[in-house]
Design an enzyme around this catalytic site. Sequence first.
Site, PDB file in Angstrom:
ATOM      1  N   GLU B  33      59.889  33.734  25.471  1.00 62.08           N
ATOM      2  CA  GLU B  33      60.860  34.908  24.928  1.00 62.08           C
ATOM      3  C   GLU B  33      59.800  36.152  25.025  1.00 62.08           C
ATOM      4  O   GLU B  33      58.559  36.034  24.746  1.00 62.08           O
ATOM      5  CB  GLU B  33      60.847  34.818  23.509  1.00 62.08           C
ATOM      6  CG  GLU B  33      61.882  35.920  23.125  1.00 62.08           C
ATOM      7  CD  GLU B  33      61.890  35.781  21.387  1.00 62.08           C
ATOM      8  OE1 GLU B  33      61.011  35.378  20.621  1.00 62.08           O
ATOM      9  OE2 GLU B  33      62.964  36.334  20.862  1.00 62.08           O
ATOM     10  N   HIS B  35      57.633  39.141  24.373  1.00 64.36           N
ATOM     11  CA  HIS B  35      56.861  39.510  23.267  1.00 64.36           C
ATOM     12  C   HIS B  35      56.158  40.945  23.557  1.00 64.36           C
ATOM     13  O   HIS B  35      55.002  41.163  23.215  1.00 64.36           O
ATOM     14  CB  HIS B  35      55.933  38.585  22.729  1.00 64.36           C
ATOM     15  CG  HIS B  35      56.485  37.620  21.964  1.00 64.36           C
ATOM     16  ND1 HIS B  35      57.310  36.678  22.415  1.00 64.36           N
ATOM     17  CD2 HIS B  35      56.313  37.116  20.637  1.00 64.36           C
ATOM     18  CE1 HIS B  35      57.596  35.806  21.592  1.00 64.36           C
ATOM     19  NE2 HIS B  35      57.177  36.103  20.188  1.00 64.36           N
ATOM     20  N   ASP B  44      55.314  32.159  20.888  1.00 64.56           N
ATOM     21  CA  ASP B  44      55.818  31.331  19.690  1.00 64.56           C
ATOM     22  C   ASP B  44      55.343  29.895  19.916  1.00 64.56           C
ATOM     23  O   ASP B  44      55.191  29.569  18.744  1.00 64.56           O
ATOM     24  CB  ASP B  44      57.522  31.161  19.737  1.00 64.56           C
ATOM     25  CG  ASP B  44      58.000  32.725  19.176  1.00 64.56           C
ATOM     26  OD1 ASP B  44      57.023  33.615  18.950  1.00 64.56           O
ATOM     27  OD2 ASP B  44      59.133  32.897  19.385  1.00 64.56           O
ATOM     28  N   HIS B 119      59.476  30.576  16.135  1.00 59.77           N
ATOM     29  CA  HIS B 119      60.579  31.304  16.513  1.00 59.77           C
ATOM     30  C   HIS B 119      61.793  31.313  15.543  1.00 59.77           C
ATOM     31  O   HIS B 119      62.387  30.548  15.152  1.00 59.77           O
ATOM     32  CB  HIS B 119      61.012  30.932  17.764  1.00 59.77           C
ATOM     33  CG  HIS B 119      61.914  31.399  18.731  1.00 59.77           C
ATOM     34  ND1 HIS B 119      61.916  32.822  19.310  1.00 59.77           N
ATOM     35  CD2 HIS B 119      63.580  31.137  19.018  1.00 59.77           C
ATOM     36  CE1 HIS B 119      63.166  33.257  19.710  1.00 59.77           C
ATOM     37  NE2 HIS B 119      63.998  32.184  19.702  1.00 59.77           N
ATOM     38  N   GLU B 121      64.632  32.482  15.411  1.00 64.25           N
ATOM     39  CA  GLU B 121      66.066  32.197  16.018  1.00 64.25           C
ATOM     40  C   GLU B 121      66.134  30.471  15.845  1.00 64.25           C
ATOM     41  O   GLU B 121      67.181  30.135  15.865  1.00 64.25           O
ATOM     42  CB  GLU B 121      66.378  32.957  17.090  1.00 64.25           C
ATOM     43  CG  GLU B 121      66.654  34.294  17.175  1.00 64.25           C
ATOM     44  CD  GLU B 121      65.387  34.961  17.484  1.00 64.25           C
ATOM     45  OE1 GLU B 121      64.078  34.697  17.144  1.00 64.25           O
ATOM     46  OE2 GLU B 121      65.499  36.161  17.826  1.00 64.25           O
ATOM     47  N   HIS B 174      58.204  41.235  15.171  1.00 63.53           N
ATOM     48  CA  HIS B 174      58.210  40.527  16.507  1.00 63.53           C
ATOM     49  C   HIS B 174      57.286  41.260  17.179  1.00 63.53           C
ATOM     50  O   HIS B 174      57.343  42.444  17.588  1.00 63.53           O
ATOM     51  CB  HIS B 174      59.809  40.492  17.026  1.00 63.53           C
ATOM     52  CG  HIS B 174      59.843  39.915  18.481  1.00 63.53           C
ATOM     53  ND1 HIS B 174      59.921  38.539  18.379  1.00 63.53           N
ATOM     54  CD2 HIS B 174      59.933  40.432  19.648  1.00 63.53           C
ATOM     55  CE1 HIS B 174      59.892  38.270  19.691  1.00 63.53           C
ATOM     56  NE2 HIS B 174      59.851  39.318  20.451  1.00 63.53           N
ATOM     57  N   GLU B 179      52.108  38.605  14.775  1.00 69.70           N
ATOM     58  CA  GLU B 179      51.804  38.056  16.008  1.00 69.70           C
ATOM     59  C   GLU B 179      50.940  38.308  16.948  1.00 69.70           C
ATOM     60  O   GLU B 179      49.818  37.639  17.483  1.00 69.70           O
ATOM     61  CB  GLU B 179      53.064  37.906  16.830  1.00 69.70           C
ATOM     62  CG  GLU B 179      54.066  36.957  16.150  1.00 69.70           C
ATOM     63  CD  GLU B 179      55.511  36.942  16.842  1.00 69.70           C
ATOM     64  OE1 GLU B 179      55.861  35.834  16.814  1.00 69.70           O
ATOM     65  OE2 GLU B 179      55.868  37.737  17.586  1.00 69.70           O
TER      66      GLU B 179
END
Lengths: 254, 254, 254, 254, 254, 254
Positions: B33, B35, B44, B119, B121, B174, B179
């Site tokens: 994904e 980032h 992730d 992650h 989601e 995010h 992160e």
Amino acid sequence: MSEVRMERMSWVEYRRRVETDDPVVFLPCGSLEQHGPHLPLGVDAMLSTAVACEAARRCGGIVAPALAYGYKSQPRCGGGQHFPGTTSLDGDHLSQLARDVIREFARHGVRKLALVDGHYENQWFLIEGIDLALRDLGRDCGLRVLRTEYWDFCTEDVLGEVFPDGFPGFALEHAAVIETSLMLHFHPDLVWTDRIPDDGPAEFPPYDLYPPETERVPPSGVLSSARGASAAKGALLAEAVCGGLAQAVAAAFA
Amino acid sequence: MSEVRMERMSWVEYRRRVETDDPVVFLPCGSLEQHGPHLPLGVDAMLSTAVACEAARRCGGIVAPALAYGYKSQPRCGGGQHFPGTTSLDGDHLSQLARDVIREFARHGVRKLALVDGHYENQWFLIEGIDLALRDLGRDCGLRVLRTEYWDFCTEDVLGEVFPDGFPGFALEHAAVIETSLMLHFHPDLVWTDRIPDDGPAEFPPYDLYPPETERVPPSGVLSSARGASAAKGALLAEAVCGGLAQAVAAAFA
Amino acid sequence: MSEVRMERMSWVEYRRRVETDDPVVFLPCGSLEQHGPHLPLGVDAMLSTAVACEAARRCGGIVAPALAYGYKSQPRCGGGQHFPGTTSLDGDHLSQLARDVIREFARHGVRKLALVDGHYENQWFLIEGIDLALRDLGRDCGLRVLRTEYWDFCTEDVLGEVFPDGFPGFALEHAAVIETSLMLHFHPDLVWTDRIPDDGPAEFPPYDLYPPETERVPPSGVLSSARGASAAKGALLAEAVCGGLAQAVAAAFA
Amino acid sequence: MSEVRMERMSWVEYRRRVETDDPVVFLPCGSLEQHGPHLPLGVDAMLSTAVACEAARRCGGIVAPALAYGYKSQPRCGGGQHFPGTTSLDGDHLSQLARDVIREFARHGVRKLALVDGHYENQWFLIEGIDLALRDLGRDCGLRVLRTEYWDFCTEDVLGEVFPDGFPGFALEHAAVIETSLMLHFHPDLVWTDRIPDDGPAEFPPYDLYPPETERVPPSGVLSSARGASAAKGALLAEAVCGGLAQAVAAAFA
Amino acid sequence: MSEVRMERMSWVEYRRRVETDDPVVFLPCGSLEQHGPHLPLGVDAMLSTAVACEAARRCGGIVAPALAYGYKSQPRCGGGQHFPGTTSLDGDHLSQLARDVIREFARHGVRKLALVDGHYENQWFLIEGIDLALRDLGRDCGLRVLRTEYWDFCTEDVLGEVFPDGFPGFALEHAAVIETSLMLHFHPDLVWTDRIPDDGPAEFPPYDLYPPETERVPPSGVLSSARGASAAKGALLAEAVCGGLAQAVAAAFA
Amino acid sequence: MSEVRMERMSWVEYRRRVETDDPVVFLPCGSLEQHGPHLPLGVDAMLSTAVACEAARRCGGIVAPALAYGYKSQPRCGGGQHFPGTTSLDGDHLSQLARDVIREFARHGVRKLALVDGHYENQWFLIEGIDLALRDLGRDCGLRVLRTEYWDFCTEDVLGEVFPDGFPGFALEHAAVIETSLMLHFHPDLVWTDRIPDDGPAEFPPYDLYPPETERVPPSGVLSSARGASAAKGALLAEAVCGGLAQAVAAAFA
């Protein structure tokens, strides 16, 4: 006053409304789930329907029949699946149910659809159902879909009034002050205030265990006390939520 | 030091460890994904794997290969599916993947399994995968499963240090400070600090629209600025998360 | 040297590469499966990834994260599902995983995709995943997909050198000379040569029985001896396979 | 001679046979697929049925109705899906069909089931169907299942006689010497020998492309010439296959 | 009078009832489907719920929330899917919905479950849902399930009174005399008698065509005229159906 | 006479027929199900195939291989699933089988497809399979599908001749006069008239129970006596059905 509930309209009336008014169709998403000894099992469908109906009255919308069964109750937000009465669906089955229904509204010519979720556990399976339906329909199908958990329209001001000692967060609000107040506002005959338990708030570690640690959930099923609930608070919350939702669909589908 | 990564052990060694030590097996759950321009697509899976490995070293555990692909990115927590590079699965497919793998660990004799999700989601589809696997196995199968989003082990103290001006909430984290700091700690060669964007934090209404309102998401894909990130903060966060996770499995599986 | 691994690129870099270079994206397909006492469980993902990376370096390609879990191990080609450590997926779940990922690459604008399979049992479920994805995308979607079991690039010349006493066939090459040699070439630290078993080759009748006849499989899980393996043979095989794959994508996607 | 075909028995007769004889039940697995201009579309079901019937006559078995539709034809072993007449199933649907049927035979009390596959592409989806059925039934259900592609009973001696110039391998035997000879033996009225094409053998690279490279497949659909076929060879092959299968079930289910 | 509707009970009350009374739980199965210009879209859920509630009152039962969406409307029994407002599910999704809910009632300790179907098209998908749930639960689970289309309790005597000129058969009774009369009895405010169309009865050949021949269906959606409907006939029908259902559960679950 | 059975044609011949004649393709849908002690298990596939073949001969059509396995037998129309020999599919699996096959005929260029159902329990899962296939293909795909239960072509005149004492209704005609007569006409060698039982007609209440009340079903599996069956009646019925079907496809696909 004009009828808002789709199941109470004839198809001829529904067609006329869809063709003439380009209305918002609201789909309430509920559950059949324990809500403590003082609230009925159907709270989530009742409240999402009540909120949707009031918003629909304000914006000329239509309310479809609620999804009366929802995703599996989780200890930290709904008490868990070990309670009798809680009657839940597999995640994919809920997604497919939403997918089918959304695809049908698009066939009817509906262009504005609002899923009003009253059961936190439904959220991601509804997201998936919406995504699958839009994939089926193609991105240029003309249908737009709004999805909300209705309590997200509670403003900080309203939460300040409802929780004068501080808002403990939505996480523990299962069968607690917000839902009980809203039920006292919308369905006072279905609140048994003398049975409101006084358990302290449930506490959960930063992880979940499966099979669930049911001993962390108060035996009543209430995650924090509903003692502070009142019909007046319910009216305040209802206005925030219904007004917010009506404004949101107006803005989103403008 | 003893090997912790399952894919690097022979089956004979793995069998010995499972039979002798009754170890915790960690399953990192990631995604591919976007980032932001300053972090790689694999963040992730890298971070959930790094956290799991460190926790495994502390508790004598084993780390299985990460689920490298996750559920569809959402605008308000991951930027959304419109970014090239983001490569996602249907929800049910992720659940079935988790279900199959969990059932296999039970067959091996594993009794302590920890899904370390990196992650956001993924969460509900992992919950469903766990539930389906335990239904398959029967409730008396002897396997217990812990599931966590690793950042939930960040204590308030640590968040206070990392965000001296106040923590904006995990929702906007995010590709942001947490992160980026963790990547500076675990994988500094994969952070391009000169490309950290300085977009203001994204703002979202109390609902989601589908097809998504991509204009609400900063074009960089970063939901709030990572400018405050540092390797030192990464070390602090890593200690909180890895230590917390190691303690959690000790407590949960005692 | 330019990065080939997708999970280590930012989305901005990935987008640039896809838009500018029309690169081949390689998807390694592995398993987590016993490979005897002398090789690690992750051999299939490691080797398919290593082969894909080398081919990608030669043709300017990109390597996506491997599918780390594969279809169920069969006695006659992988030893079978009775070994601890072997961690497998239902066939349809593997197909759906491939289908989702392929559809995503098409969304990114990728037009050349190569599935590099390192686990024989995956083959038909990958074929089905490709077919379903292409059905979803429509035949004029512009995406072409190549699928290979990487060992099929071994020429007869190379096999003659690797097996001076005659090639017993790929069927029994599980954890045997080819895989062990390739691991000695790509991952020598993960080969425990002192534990190579010396079982004679497994023999199977012209049918399979279910539940499987596990007594036909050597207890080590090795279907024919890896004693003849060497790093030099690994280099030879790697060159044949990586060079063959690089040439194949050049020819196929010309 | 006693009836061997299940669909031609009454349920009373079938029950008596199952209860009294503990017979092998054979399930032929075919396809509806192009087999060149000289053979009919139903070859795979016809031959697997014919083989199963002859084996059943030799061992007192019962033959269930064939699965008449199979998995998608692949260019390198069946010509591919671009031929009119080829009528195929998705992989999972074939697996589920086999799963359901197998579970039913177990309910009847059958303990010995043999899937006789006449369509190469079916193999892995049948394997999965068997595995899923046995998972449903539980490993101590008493049912054992044998699965074979019938041509695997051709011994080297027989292949030597049938292919005096050398056996090109089963891969190219689609609608070629073996199938044509067997049809001349079992169904001579359905072979149009004057239409046997004389295309040279198809050649395939060590990979597959999707959408398929149909230009690699001879327009006739025959992957190598059937010119060498004869009824005498068919009789030889039939004896090898039927005898081998009868012996195999005797040995396997002893 | 005691509450019969499950969604209006607390879980504590529901548990007490289930544990103490061993009650019949009724699950009404409806649809959202055109019912002519004179009846609302929700007729099938309303009538199956009304019938279930009256039967529950007579036998001390509990009525769960209706399945508000049903299987796709067919021209010859419901007018077909081309009407706006008709909002239907794929067959498997309806089966899975029923399966999940039934499995949950068994978990609650319910031993007597009655599916009261008010939408003819649901029948076979409910049968499948019941079968799948009982397979999941195991045949010795203690749950028995009754399924009926409620109109099957209409006796010949009653039909003789309701149709003095002869009963045309249930096939054409969509939105016609029976449903309209029952709505006049149970929900008179939702019948618009001035809009009852006077189309002659629809005629269908002994086959169905797909895509459907919509020109065979009267544009009103009514398959035979509802002109003969009356509240008095509704009372008669209701008594037959509710009394019959109450007696049936008493007999079946004795 | 020209071949009507698809599995006996070469693909070249089939293609020619489809391209030149725009023929009706018939798909017989059967079952493997007990039909009393006097009829074989395969009656439904045999009769639907026989009817389809005769209709095809009259209209220049083509008959595809029958679906030999069908949906689960129900007590009130097929005796139920407790009989050995009855071998049935889950509903969704039957639907998917029909869906796949229909989609393939459309790919071949077929524009007229007729599903001839010989097993009552199949009906709704075939309807769903047709609907799903047409959804896949798009409504403007050019394929039209007719579906019939073949006995619906029995006219009142014919039923009057076959049942001089009054027609008891199709519901109880399982393995009774109609099917036995048709088998005496089409497959007299597979009727054991000396074993026709003389059970009185089965009686069922206006509901079904699950697990089924098997004691309501005559032990023979015959729902009403077949004593009145004869080959002459079979000829009469066959003419009505085959002629009616041939006329129907002519009219429907005109």
